[in-house]
Scaffold this motif. Structure first.
Motif, PDB file in Angstrom:
ATOM      1  N   GLU A   1      -5.343   2.440   4.732  1.00 14.82           N
ATOM      2  CA  GLU A   1      -4.715   3.761   4.587  1.00 14.82           C
ATOM      3  C   GLU A   1      -4.567   4.370   5.981  1.00 14.82           C
ATOM      4  O   GLU A   1      -5.273   5.321   6.338  1.00 14.82           O
ATOM      5  CB  GLU A   1      -5.562   4.669   3.694  1.00 14.82           C
ATOM      6  N   PRO A   2      -3.657   3.836   6.802  1.00 17.16           N
ATOM      7  CA  PRO A   2      -3.518   4.360   8.168  1.00 17.16           C
ATOM      8  C   PRO A   2      -3.160   5.838   8.221  1.00 17.16           C
ATOM      9  O   PRO A   2      -3.496   6.528   9.184  1.00 17.16           O
ATOM     10  CB  PRO A   2      -2.428   3.485   8.790  1.00 17.16           C
ATOM     11  N   GLY A   3      -2.503   6.337   7.188  1.00 14.99           N
ATOM     12  CA  GLY A   3      -2.170   7.762   7.154  1.00 14.99           C
ATOM     13  C   GLY A   3      -3.387   8.653   7.047  1.00 14.99           C
ATOM     14  O   GLY A   3      -3.321   9.850   7.332  1.00 14.99           O
ATOM     15  N   HIS A   4      -4.518   8.056   6.664  1.00 14.94           N
ATOM     16  CA  HIS A   4      -5.752   8.831   6.540  1.00 14.94           C
ATOM     17  C   HIS A   4      -6.778   8.447   7.598  1.00 14.94           C
ATOM     18  O   HIS A   4      -7.969   8.710   7.442  1.00 14.94           O
ATOM     19  CB  HIS A   4      -6.310   8.696   5.125  1.00 14.94           C
ATOM     20  N   SER A   5      -6.298   7.832   8.682  1.00 18.53           N
ATOM     21  CA  SER A   5      -7.155   7.679   9.854  1.00 18.53           C
ATOM     22  C   SER A   5      -7.311   9.059  10.490  1.00 18.53           C
ATOM     23  O   SER A   5      -6.424   9.915  10.388  1.00 18.53           O
ATOM     24  CB  SER A   5      -6.534   6.698  10.854  1.00 18.53           C
ATOM     25  N   THR A   6      -8.457   9.305  11.118  1.00 15.01           N
ATOM     26  CA  THR A   6      -8.726  10.631  11.678  1.00 15.01           C
ATOM     27  C   THR A   6      -8.028  10.806  13.018  1.00 15.01           C
ATOM     28  O   THR A   6      -8.233  10.028  13.952  1.00 15.01           O
ATOM     29  CB  THR A   6     -10.241  10.845  11.859  1.00 15.01           C
TER      30      THR A   6
ATOM     31  N   GLY B   1       6.898  10.800   4.953  1.00 14.82           N
ATOM     32  CA  GLY B   1       7.451  11.579   3.857  1.00 14.82           C
ATOM     33  C   GLY B   1       6.554  12.747   3.544  1.00 14.82           C
ATOM     34  O   GLY B   1       5.977  13.363   4.454  1.00 14.82           O
ATOM     35  N   THR B   2       6.416  13.067   2.264  1.00 18.90           N
ATOM     36  CA  THR B   2       5.508  14.136   1.857  1.00 18.90           C
ATOM     37  C   THR B   2       4.113  13.879   2.407  1.00 18.90           C
ATOM     38  O   THR B   2       3.403  14.794   2.822  1.00 18.90           O
ATOM     39  CB  THR B   2       5.458  14.235   0.316  1.00 18.90           C
ATOM     40  N   GLY B   3       3.708  12.618   2.400  1.00 14.63           N
ATOM     41  CA  GLY B   3       2.491  12.172   3.071  1.00 14.63           C
ATOM     42  C   GLY B   3       2.857  11.164   4.136  1.00 14.63           C
ATOM     43  O   GLY B   3       4.023  11.061   4.541  1.00 14.63           O
ATOM     44  N   VAL B   4       1.879  10.420   4.607  1.00 17.46           N
ATOM     45  CA  VAL B   4       2.143   9.317   5.535  1.00 17.46           C
ATOM     46  C   VAL B   4       1.594   8.046   4.892  1.00 17.46           C
ATOM     47  O   VAL B   4       0.384   7.817   4.874  1.00 17.46           O
ATOM     48  CB  VAL B   4       1.503   9.542   6.918  1.00 17.46           C
ATOM     49  N   GLY B   5       2.486   7.254   4.330  1.00 20.75           N
ATOM     50  CA  GLY B   5       2.090   5.962   3.796  1.00 20.75           C
ATOM     51  C   GLY B   5       2.009   4.957   4.924  1.00 20.75           C
ATOM     52  O   GLY B   5       2.648   5.120   5.968  1.00 20.75           O
ATOM     53  N   GLY B   6       1.241   3.913   4.721  1.00 20.86           N
ATOM     54  CA  GLY B   6       1.137   2.926   5.786  1.00 20.86           C
ATOM     55  C   GLY B   6       0.583   1.610   5.313  1.00 20.86           C
ATOM     56  O   GLY B   6      -0.082   1.531   4.267  1.00 20.86           O
ATOM     57  N   SER B   7       0.881   0.574   6.077  1.00 19.61           N
ATOM     58  CA  SER B   7       0.429  -0.757   5.702  1.00 19.61           C
ATOM     59  C   SER B   7       0.497  -1.676   6.911  1.00 19.61           C
ATOM     60  O   SER B   7       1.226  -1.415   7.871  1.00 19.61           O
ATOM     61  CB  SER B   7       1.310  -1.318   4.583  1.00 19.61           C
ATOM     62  N   PHE B   8      -0.276  -2.765   6.811  1.00 20.36           N
ATOM     63  CA  PHE B   8      -0.225  -3.820   7.820  1.00 20.36           C
ATOM     64  C   PHE B   8       0.158  -5.129   7.144  1.00 20.36           C
ATOM     65  O   PHE B   8      -0.336  -5.456   6.064  1.00 20.36           O
ATOM     66  CB  PHE B   8      -1.578  -3.978   8.512  1.00 20.36           C
TER      67      PHE B   8
ATOM     68  N   TYR C   1      -0.891  15.886  10.050  1.00 21.93           N
ATOM     69  CA  TYR C   1      -0.170  16.282  11.258  1.00 21.93           C
ATOM     70  C   TYR C   1       1.182  15.601  11.402  1.00 21.93           C
ATOM     71  O   TYR C   1       2.054  16.115  12.119  1.00 21.93           O
ATOM     72  CB  TYR C   1      -1.018  15.969  12.498  1.00 21.93           C
ATOM     73  N   ALA C   2       1.380  14.453  10.756  1.00 25.15           N
ATOM     74  CA  ALA C   2       2.602  13.687  10.992  1.00 25.15           C
ATOM     75  C   ALA C   2       3.467  13.509   9.747  1.00 25.15           C
ATOM     76  O   ALA C   2       4.469  12.806   9.800  1.00 25.15           O
ATOM     77  CB  ALA C   2       2.248  12.312  11.565  1.00 25.15           C
ATOM     78  N   SER C   3       3.115  14.142   8.643  1.00 27.25           N
ATOM     79  CA  SER C   3       3.940  14.082   7.436  1.00 27.25           C
ATOM     80  C   SER C   3       5.034  15.140   7.498  1.00 27.25           C
ATOM     81  O   SER C   3       5.001  16.055   8.339  1.00 27.25           O
ATOM     82  CB  SER C   3       3.074  14.318   6.196  1.00 27.25           C
TER      83      SER C   3
ATOM     84  N   ALA D   1       0.583  -4.194  -6.426  1.00 30.25           N
ATOM     85  CA  ALA D   1       0.140  -3.814  -5.089  1.00 30.25           C
ATOM     86  C   ALA D   1       0.490  -2.357  -4.843  1.00 30.25           C
ATOM     87  O   ALA D   1       1.334  -1.770  -5.542  1.00 30.25           O
ATOM     88  CB  ALA D   1       0.777  -4.705  -4.015  1.00 30.25           C
ATOM     89  N   ASN D   2      -0.140  -1.770  -3.866  1.00 32.97           N
ATOM     90  CA  ASN D   2       0.180  -0.408  -3.445  1.00 32.97           C
ATOM     91  C   ASN D   2       1.653  -0.325  -3.034  1.00 32.97           C
ATOM     92  O   ASN D   2       2.192  -1.245  -2.421  1.00 32.97           O
ATOM     93  CB  ASN D   2      -0.738  -0.024  -2.280  1.00 32.97           C
ATOM     94  N   ASP D   3       2.314   0.779  -3.362  1.00 33.17           N
ATOM     95  CA  ASP D   3       3.751   0.894  -3.091  1.00 33.17           C
ATOM     96  C   ASP D   3       4.086   0.872  -1.598  1.00 33.17           C
ATOM     97  O   ASP D   3       5.108   0.302  -1.190  1.00 33.17           O
ATOM     98  CB  ASP D   3       4.342   2.126  -3.773  1.00 33.17           C
ATOM     99  N   ALA D   4       3.217   1.461  -0.761  1.00 33.72           N
ATOM    100  CA  ALA D   4       3.457   1.411   0.683  1.00 33.72           C
ATOM    101  C   ALA D   4       3.328  -0.019   1.196  1.00 33.72           C
ATOM    102  O   ALA D   4       4.078  -0.447   2.085  1.00 33.72           O
ATOM    103  CB  ALA D   4       2.481   2.327   1.413  1.00 33.72           C
ATOM    104  N   ASP D   5       2.370  -0.768   0.645  1.00 34.03           N
ATOM    105  CA  ASP D   5       2.231  -2.178   1.013  1.00 34.03           C
ATOM    106  C   ASP D   5       3.487  -2.952   0.631  1.00 34.03           C
ATOM    107  O   ASP D   5       3.954  -3.822   1.376  1.00 34.03           O
ATOM    108  CB  ASP D   5       1.021  -2.800   0.315  1.00 34.03           C
ATOM    109  N   CYS D   6       4.028  -2.649  -0.541  1.00 32.31           N
ATOM    110  CA  CYS D   6       5.248  -3.329  -0.984  1.00 32.31           C
ATOM    111  C   CYS D   6       6.422  -3.014  -0.049  1.00 32.31           C
ATOM    112  O   CYS D   6       7.212  -3.913   0.291  1.00 32.31           O
ATOM    113  CB  CYS D   6       5.594  -2.919  -2.412  1.00 32.31           C
TER     114      CYS D   6
END
Length: 316
Positions: A161-166, A138-145, A185-187, A110-115
């Motif tokens: 990929e909530p970190g890539h919502s506009t 972090g360096t980016g914005v990871g996210g999961s539900f 904007y939030a990383s 699975a994706n690491d942010a999901d984990c």
């Protein structure tokens, strides 16, 4: 007692752990990823690291039902291939197939942010909630539900990929190639960019002194530390950051209505200094906020262990 093996594949390290059904750690083992090598070399090291951590725990492959792996990529739902692990340069990589050359055992990926979100949902800050949104700053914005203690993968199975919502139409260019993403904007990367820009506008800012007039030493704490000492330019940076983060969280809350929002990553260590203002700002962004109770917004509690626990429990 059942035992589980989790592997967290990162750009820097391959972390492995054995946990029991109560999420207690029996053993840990970590090695450098050295991701500039061929894919096959890295996977062999993952397999070897898994055997080593089992040895440390006094177990063998016969004591576990599967291996769970968290990988920094979207996972193709049918083939379980790595779609694109950008920090490793892997595209359409058959990680499970390669791993099974060394282990005759099922592999769950699975994706690491999901984990990480699953780990917090099972054993961390969100263990008392069934509907969870997690953002890792972090360096980016990871996210999961997480829904009912399961990773929400959406209708096509590719996950979220909530970190890539506009957040801002035609805004700052994101590392994904699009513009205006929440990540832009939030990383921590975005916070450092804003800090350097504000230092250029206000050359007498305490932020300059704190990094020795060397912008290469600016990090995610620079503006927060200077703001605590009353530096007006730093306060503007922090308030802008909190506003962007809260707007992003608010939009996601309206869309998914989680019962709790968990914030992880390095910036979450600011604790209530960050969470308090963000809670207030999120409330102001929500639809019918005075009629519909906003979700709790909490700090992640497991740190790097969240991803390991989530990976280990992928097949449980």
């Amino acid at each position: 007692m059942k035992y589980y093996l989790g592997i967290d594949l990162g750009g820097t390290n391959i972390a492995t752990s054995v946990i029991d059904e109560n999420y207690h750690f029996l053993a840990r083992h970590s090695i450098p990823t050295l991701g500039n090598r061929p894919f096959e070399f890295v996977v062999k090291d993952m397999a070897d690291a898994g055997r080593e951590v089992l040895r440390k725990a006094g177990l063998t492959e016969k004591d576990i039902d599967y291996v769970g792996i968290g990988a920094p990529s979207t996972i193709e739902p049918n083939t379980q291939h790595i779609v694109f692990a950008n920090n490793l340069g892997w595209k359409n990589a058959d990680l499970a197939g390669e791993f099974k050359k060394y282990w005759d055992i099922p592999v769950k990926i699975a994706n690491d942010a999901d984990c990480a979100a699953l780990g917090e949902s099972l054993a961390g800050a969100a263990k008392d909630y069934d509907s969870v949104m997690m953002l890792t700053l972090g360096t980016g914005v990871g996210g999961s539900f997480i829904m009912d203690k399961k990773i929400y993968l959406g209708g096509n199975g590719y996950g979220c990929e909530p970190g890539h919502s506009t957040l801002v139409y035609n805004g700052v260019r994101c590392t994904c190639g699009r513009r205006g993403c929440l990540e832009a904007y939030a990383s921590v990367t975005a916070l450092i960019r804003e800090t350097i820009e504000m230092m250029a506008m206000y050359p007498n800012s305490l932020m300059r002194e704190m990094c020795g007039n060397d912008i290469s030493k600016v990090d995610g704490r620079t503006a927060f530390d200077a703001a605590k000492k009353g530096d007006e330019a730093a306060i503007r940076v922090v308030e802008n950051y909190e506003g962007y983060l809260a707007a992003g969280i608010g939009s996601l809350v309206i869309s998914f209505r989680p019962s709790v929002v968990i914030l992880g990553g390095g910036l979450s260590n600011e604790g209530e200094n960050l969470l308090g203002p963000v809670r207030r700002l999120v409330h102001d962004t929500l639809y019918a906020a005075d009629l519909i109770a906003p979700p709790a917004i909490l700090k992640a509690t497991l740190g790097n262990d969240a991803g390991i626990i989530g990976a280990a429990m992928l097949g449980a």
